[in-house]
Scaffold this motif. Sequence first.
Motif, short mmCIF file in Angstrom:
data_model
loop_
_atom_site.label_atom_id
_atom_site.label_comp_id
_atom_site.label_asym_id
_atom_site.label_seq_id
_atom_site.Cartn_x
_atom_site.Cartn_y
_atom_site.Cartn_z
N ARG A 1 52.97 71.23 45.29
CA ARG A 1 53.97 70.33 44.72
C ARG A 1 55.16 70.07 45.64
O ARG A 1 56.12 69.39 45.24
CB ARG A 1 54.45 70.88 43.38
CG ARG A 1 53.36 70.85 42.32
CD ARG A 1 53.62 71.81 41.17
NE ARG A 1 54.90 71.59 40.53
CZ ARG A 1 55.44 72.41 39.63
NH1 ARG A 1 54.78 73.51 39.29
NH2 ARG A 1 56.60 72.16 39.10
N SER A 2 55.11 70.58 46.85
CA SER A 2 56.19 70.32 47.81
C SER A 2 55.76 69.20 48.76
O SER A 2 54.58 68.91 48.89
CB SER A 2 56.51 71.59 48.60
OG SER A 2 55.38 72.03 49.33
N PRO A 3 56.71 68.56 49.41
CA PRO A 3 56.36 67.48 50.34
C PRO A 3 55.48 68.02 51.48
O PRO A 3 55.68 69.14 51.94
CB PRO A 3 57.72 67.02 50.87
CG PRO A 3 58.71 67.45 49.85
CD PRO A 3 58.17 68.74 49.30
N PRO A 4 54.51 67.25 51.93
CA PRO A 4 53.67 67.70 53.04
C PRO A 4 54.48 67.81 54.33
O PRO A 4 55.52 67.17 54.48
CB PRO A 4 52.60 66.62 53.13
CG PRO A 4 53.22 65.41 52.53
CD PRO A 4 54.13 65.91 51.46
N GLY A 5 53.96 68.63 55.23
CA GLY A 5 54.63 68.83 56.51
C GLY A 5 54.99 70.29 56.70
O GLY A 5 55.87 70.82 56.02
N ASP A 6 54.26 70.97 57.59
CA ASP A 6 54.53 72.37 57.94
C ASP A 6 54.43 73.30 56.73
O ASP A 6 55.22 74.23 56.59
CB ASP A 6 55.91 72.50 58.60
CG ASP A 6 55.97 71.79 59.94
OD1 ASP A 6 54.95 71.79 60.65
OD2 ASP A 6 57.03 71.24 60.28
N LYS A 7 53.46 73.03 55.87
CA LYS A 7 53.17 73.93 54.76
C LYS A 7 51.79 74.56 55.00
O LYS A 7 50.84 73.88 55.39
CB LYS A 7 53.15 73.17 53.42
CG LYS A 7 54.42 72.40 53.10
CD LYS A 7 55.63 73.29 52.96
CE LYS A 7 56.80 72.56 52.31
NZ LYS A 7 57.21 71.33 53.00
N MET A 8 51.69 75.87 54.77
CA MET A 8 50.43 76.58 54.92
C MET A 8 50.18 77.47 53.71
O MET A 8 51.13 78.01 53.12
CB MET A 8 50.42 77.44 56.19
CG MET A 8 50.38 76.68 57.49
SD MET A 8 50.30 77.79 58.94
CE MET A 8 48.71 78.61 58.64
N LEU A 9 48.91 77.63 53.36
CA LEU A 9 48.51 78.49 52.24
C LEU A 9 47.33 79.35 52.66
O LEU A 9 46.31 78.83 53.11
CB LEU A 9 48.13 77.63 51.03
CG LEU A 9 47.53 78.38 49.83
CD1 LEU A 9 48.59 79.26 49.17
CD2 LEU A 9 46.96 77.39 48.81
N LEU A 10 47.49 80.66 52.52
CA LEU A 10 46.40 81.61 52.75
C LEU A 10 46.04 82.24 51.42
O LEU A 10 46.92 82.78 50.73
CB LEU A 10 46.83 82.71 53.73
CG LEU A 10 46.87 82.37 55.22
CD1 LEU A 10 47.54 83.50 56.00
CD2 LEU A 10 45.47 82.12 55.75
N VAL A 11 44.76 82.18 51.04
CA VAL A 11 44.29 82.78 49.79
C VAL A 11 43.20 83.79 50.14
O VAL A 11 42.17 83.44 50.74
CB VAL A 11 43.73 81.73 48.82
CG1 VAL A 11 43.25 82.41 47.53
CG2 VAL A 11 44.79 80.67 48.50
N PHE A 12 43.41 85.05 49.75
CA PHE A 12 42.48 86.13 50.05
C PHE A 12 41.61 86.42 48.82
O PHE A 12 42.13 86.66 47.72
CB PHE A 12 43.24 87.40 50.44
CG PHE A 12 43.91 87.30 51.79
CD1 PHE A 12 43.36 87.91 52.90
CD2 PHE A 12 45.10 86.59 51.94
CE1 PHE A 12 43.97 87.83 54.15
CE2 PHE A 12 45.73 86.49 53.18
CZ PHE A 12 45.15 87.11 54.29
N ALA A 13 40.31 86.38 49.01
CA ALA A 13 39.39 86.65 47.90
C ALA A 13 39.55 88.07 47.40
O ALA A 13 39.58 89.03 48.18
CB ALA A 13 37.95 86.43 48.37
N GLY A 14 39.71 88.21 46.09
CA GLY A 14 39.81 89.52 45.47
C GLY A 14 41.17 90.18 45.59
O GLY A 14 41.38 91.27 45.05
#
Length: 295
Positions: free
Chosen positions: A229-242
């Motif tokens: 929901r934030s403006p694009p540009g220099d955003k990263m998301l890491l999701v770890f399984a479990g």
Amino acid sequence: MIIRRTFASLALALSLALSPTTPALAQAALTPTTASAPNPFVAAASHVELSAPDGRKIDVSVWPAADERGVVIFSHGFNGSPAAYTRILSHWVDEGFTVVAPLHVDSLRHPDHAAYDGQAAFATRIADLAVTRGFIKATRAGKPLIAAGHSFGSLMSFIGGGAVTVAGPLGDPDIKAIVAFSSAGDLQGVILPDTYAALRAPALMITGDADLVPRYVTDWHAHRSPFDRSPPGDKMLLVFAGADHSLVRNAEAADFDLIERATTDFMKAHGLGDAAARARLDALSATDGVSLERR
């Protein structure tokens, strides 16, 4: 005075999200697991006592980097303490980032913890972090400032980076980047539909698909909100399984290595303007059991 007025206006809204009797976003599990064995990193911290606008004393832990390149202001999870995060904080210090971390009144280690209920946590944290940023700017003028936090502390970091909650705009333009572990979720009465619309600071969000908090985060996808929901540009998301809400502390070696590399290069790239770190960040790819998204 401003903080007192803010707290008064927030009391009703916060009562929906932070029960006075239930440890919201509780981080009691994030206390050091080897209480009988002194932690040399914890012992190495210097402590500064700052004054809040309401007269409270704020205990601030400072871990100075030997070759200081930037400063991380860190906000711990609800009921937690800075000492619970030595695994990641010590790495940042080794990489040239001084870590400055206030002990919030909701911490089980705070001497006045019993005098405050859950509703007080929001406003007092805002004050703690504003005062601490002032201290950093006065003592380390010109050093790049990165906001980092876990759970409730990550919400505080997003607010510092420009997110607008029911408290209104409280962003600090001096914050160059945000590193957020888990999140406080979409707290009813606190998070608005457009809370993250003004979040323009570079932000790295780290969570897991088992990252749940009873009553407050019943669907891990809520942790995606700052990213989605934030403006694009220099955003990263890491999701770890479990991975659960304690990922920042209990990640296995390979996963923690990725967390160390991603967070450090993110802070160097966006906080210090380090071109080599930016190149490594751009080349970073997901490993087995981890998803990586960019916007």
